[in-house]
Design a protein around this motif. Sequence first.
Motif, PDB file in Angstrom:
ATOM      1  N   ASN A 219      25.053  27.006 -19.649  1.00 29.58           N
ATOM      2  CA  ASN A 219      26.060  27.796 -20.959  1.00 29.58           C
ATOM      3  C   ASN A 219      25.616  27.264 -22.229  1.00 29.58           C
ATOM      4  N   GLY A 220      26.181  26.761 -23.494  1.00 32.16           N
ATOM      5  CA  GLY A 220      25.214  26.324 -24.229  1.00 32.16           C
ATOM      6  C   GLY A 220      26.534  24.537 -24.202  1.00 32.16           C
ATOM      7  N   TRP A 221      27.421  25.044 -23.526  1.00 35.28           N
ATOM      8  CA  TRP A 221      28.248  23.104 -23.782  1.00 35.28           C
ATOM      9  C   TRP A 221      28.332  22.487 -22.225  1.00 35.28           C
ATOM     10  N   GLU A 222      27.438  23.415 -21.330  1.00 35.02           N
ATOM     11  CA  GLU A 222      27.063  22.290 -20.274  1.00 35.02           C
ATOM     12  C   GLU A 222      25.885  21.473 -20.245  1.00 35.02           C
ATOM     13  N   VAL A 223      24.838  22.731 -21.129  1.00 37.69           N
ATOM     14  CA  VAL A 223      24.158  22.049 -21.260  1.00 37.69           C
ATOM     15  C   VAL A 223      23.938  20.975 -22.817  1.00 37.69           C
TER      16      VAL A 223
ATOM     17  N   GLY B 236      28.031  32.829 -31.678  1.00 40.15           N
ATOM     18  CA  GLY B 236      29.231  34.086 -32.426  1.00 40.15           C
ATOM     19  C   GLY B 236      30.386  34.265 -32.110  1.00 40.15           C
ATOM     20  N   LEU B 237      31.007  32.885 -31.019  1.00 38.65           N
ATOM     21  CA  LEU B 237      32.370  32.908 -31.399  1.00 38.65           C
ATOM     22  C   LEU B 237      33.136  31.769 -32.602  1.00 38.65           C
ATOM     23  N   THR B 238      33.521  32.639 -33.487  1.00 37.36           N
ATOM     24  CA  THR B 238      34.182  31.512 -34.401  1.00 37.36           C
ATOM     25  C   THR B 238      35.844  31.003 -34.239  1.00 37.36           C
ATOM     26  N   GLU B 239      36.304  30.980 -33.160  1.00 40.40           N
ATOM     27  CA  GLU B 239      37.681  30.975 -32.818  1.00 40.40           C
ATOM     28  C   GLU B 239      37.732  29.378 -32.588  1.00 40.40           C
ATOM     29  N   THR B 240      38.732  28.940 -33.270  1.00 37.09           N
ATOM     30  CA  THR B 240      38.631  27.458 -33.423  1.00 37.09           C
ATOM     31  C   THR B 240      38.497  26.813 -32.493  1.00 37.09           C
TER      32      THR B 240
ATOM     33  N   ILE C 103      35.811  23.587 -31.845  1.00 43.35           N
ATOM     34  CA  ILE C 103      36.355  22.765 -30.927  1.00 43.35           C
ATOM     35  C   ILE C 103      35.718  22.233 -29.440  1.00 43.35           C
ATOM     36  N   ARG C 104      35.626  22.441 -28.682  1.00 41.41           N
ATOM     37  CA  ARG C 104      34.919  22.590 -27.465  1.00 41.41           C
ATOM     38  C   ARG C 104      33.365  22.320 -27.320  1.00 41.41           C
ATOM     39  N   ALA C 105      33.213  22.912 -28.714  1.00 31.40           N
ATOM     40  CA  ALA C 105      31.224  22.212 -29.169  1.00 31.40           C
ATOM     41  C   ALA C 105      31.417  21.095 -29.940  1.00 31.40           C
TER      42      ALA C 105
ATOM     43  N   ASP D 195      27.219  19.575 -35.500  1.00 27.24           N
ATOM     44  CA  ASP D 195      27.269  20.904 -36.660  1.00 27.24           C
ATOM     45  C   ASP D 195      26.917  22.218 -35.839  1.00 27.24           C
ATOM     46  N   TYR D 196      27.421  22.980 -36.254  1.00 27.29           N
ATOM     47  CA  TYR D 196      27.752  24.781 -35.614  1.00 27.29           C
ATOM     48  C   TYR D 196      27.405  25.591 -36.572  1.00 27.29           C
ATOM     49  N   VAL D 197      26.417  26.774 -36.378  1.00 31.14           N
ATOM     50  CA  VAL D 197      26.148  27.560 -37.199  1.00 31.14           C
ATOM     51  C   VAL D 197      26.453  29.178 -36.709  1.00 31.14           C
ATOM     52  N   THR D 198      26.339  30.158 -36.632  1.00 33.99           N
ATOM     53  CA  THR D 198      27.242  31.132 -36.508  1.00 33.99           C
ATOM     54  C   THR D 198      26.508  32.012 -36.300  1.00 33.99           C
ATOM     55  N   LYS D 199      26.300  32.713 -35.295  1.00 37.93           N
ATOM     56  CA  LYS D 199      24.798  34.161 -35.038  1.00 37.93           C
ATOM     57  C   LYS D 199      25.754  34.934 -35.770  1.00 37.93           C
ATOM     58  N   PRO D 200      25.905  36.374 -37.159  1.00 34.31           N
ATOM     59  CA  PRO D 200      23.901  35.881 -37.285  1.00 34.31           C
ATOM     60  C   PRO D 200      23.400  34.908 -37.743  1.00 34.31           C
ATOM     61  N   LEU D 201      22.527  34.595 -37.705  1.00 35.54           N
ATOM     62  CA  LEU D 201      21.794  33.317 -37.776  1.00 35.54           C
ATOM     63  C   LEU D 201      21.545  33.772 -39.116  1.00 35.54           C
TER      64      LEU D 201
END
Length: 295
Positions: free
Chosen positions: A66-70, A90-94, A98-100, A107-113
Amino acid sequence: MTTPDTSRKTVLVIDDDPAVLGLMDEKLAESGYTALLAQSGCAALEVVARTVPDLIVVDALMPGMNGWEVCAALRHDMRLTSVPIIFMTGLTETEHVIRAFEAGAADYVTKPLRLEEVMARIGVRMEAAARIRSAHGALDHAGRFLFATSRAGAVLWATPQAGLILEELADTTGTAISLPGTLPAPGGVLLRQNMGEHEFVLMLVGATGPDELLLRITRQALFPEKILRDRLGLSAREAEVLLWISRGKTSRDIADILQVSPRTIDKHIEQIYNKTGLSTRAAAAATASRLLQAG
């Protein structure tokens, strides 16, 4: 035959959704970037093994890695410590955001882009990274080979030359730096290690954050006279004299150290100039320092 434009910044996009990759590929090209595309974490790691992108965009939820592992895997590569990573999620929970950041995202962006927003964030992160690389390069040029670690020893960032030295050490120390439980005062030595004809010295500069330590690394020749002798074609005594010149000693100082007359030292310096094509003490000192630093 068309020559590739090496001035274009490169963005690696990692997402298992071909539609997202297609959209990002088109938008990046339109914005003047070169896009590298990977449909999985494993494929992305293969890409960065061949080339270092200027920025990475990675999806959080993918099969396999997953993205965190990558992100964690990318951050273990010292070549990539200054490459910003933007999460797509698409996960907007805090807790997920924070994990990202904990995994190393800038930085992060939300889906849909919203593609205009994505391009704006890419531009801002690219500019910030360029300023950081410029500052790191200036530190290297000044001989300040610096890097930062967490208190657990994980490398957070490194100037280019410090990164190269750390790669040399990685074969024996691993990717993390082994730090003592009790740190010395700023300026204290954390590690000395001999490898080949060099001694590596790691010093603590200070703490720059709750979990960030600033460190300086130097590579010193164990046999500096031999390097000067071999590289410049000098005699053993001439190499010794040049070494002391590089350390700021005057002819009288060197004469006292070597227990010879100042006139003898001047004759050695004249021979150094003749053999190297240099004409001033400053040029001789700079040349010697450069050769010793390069090893």
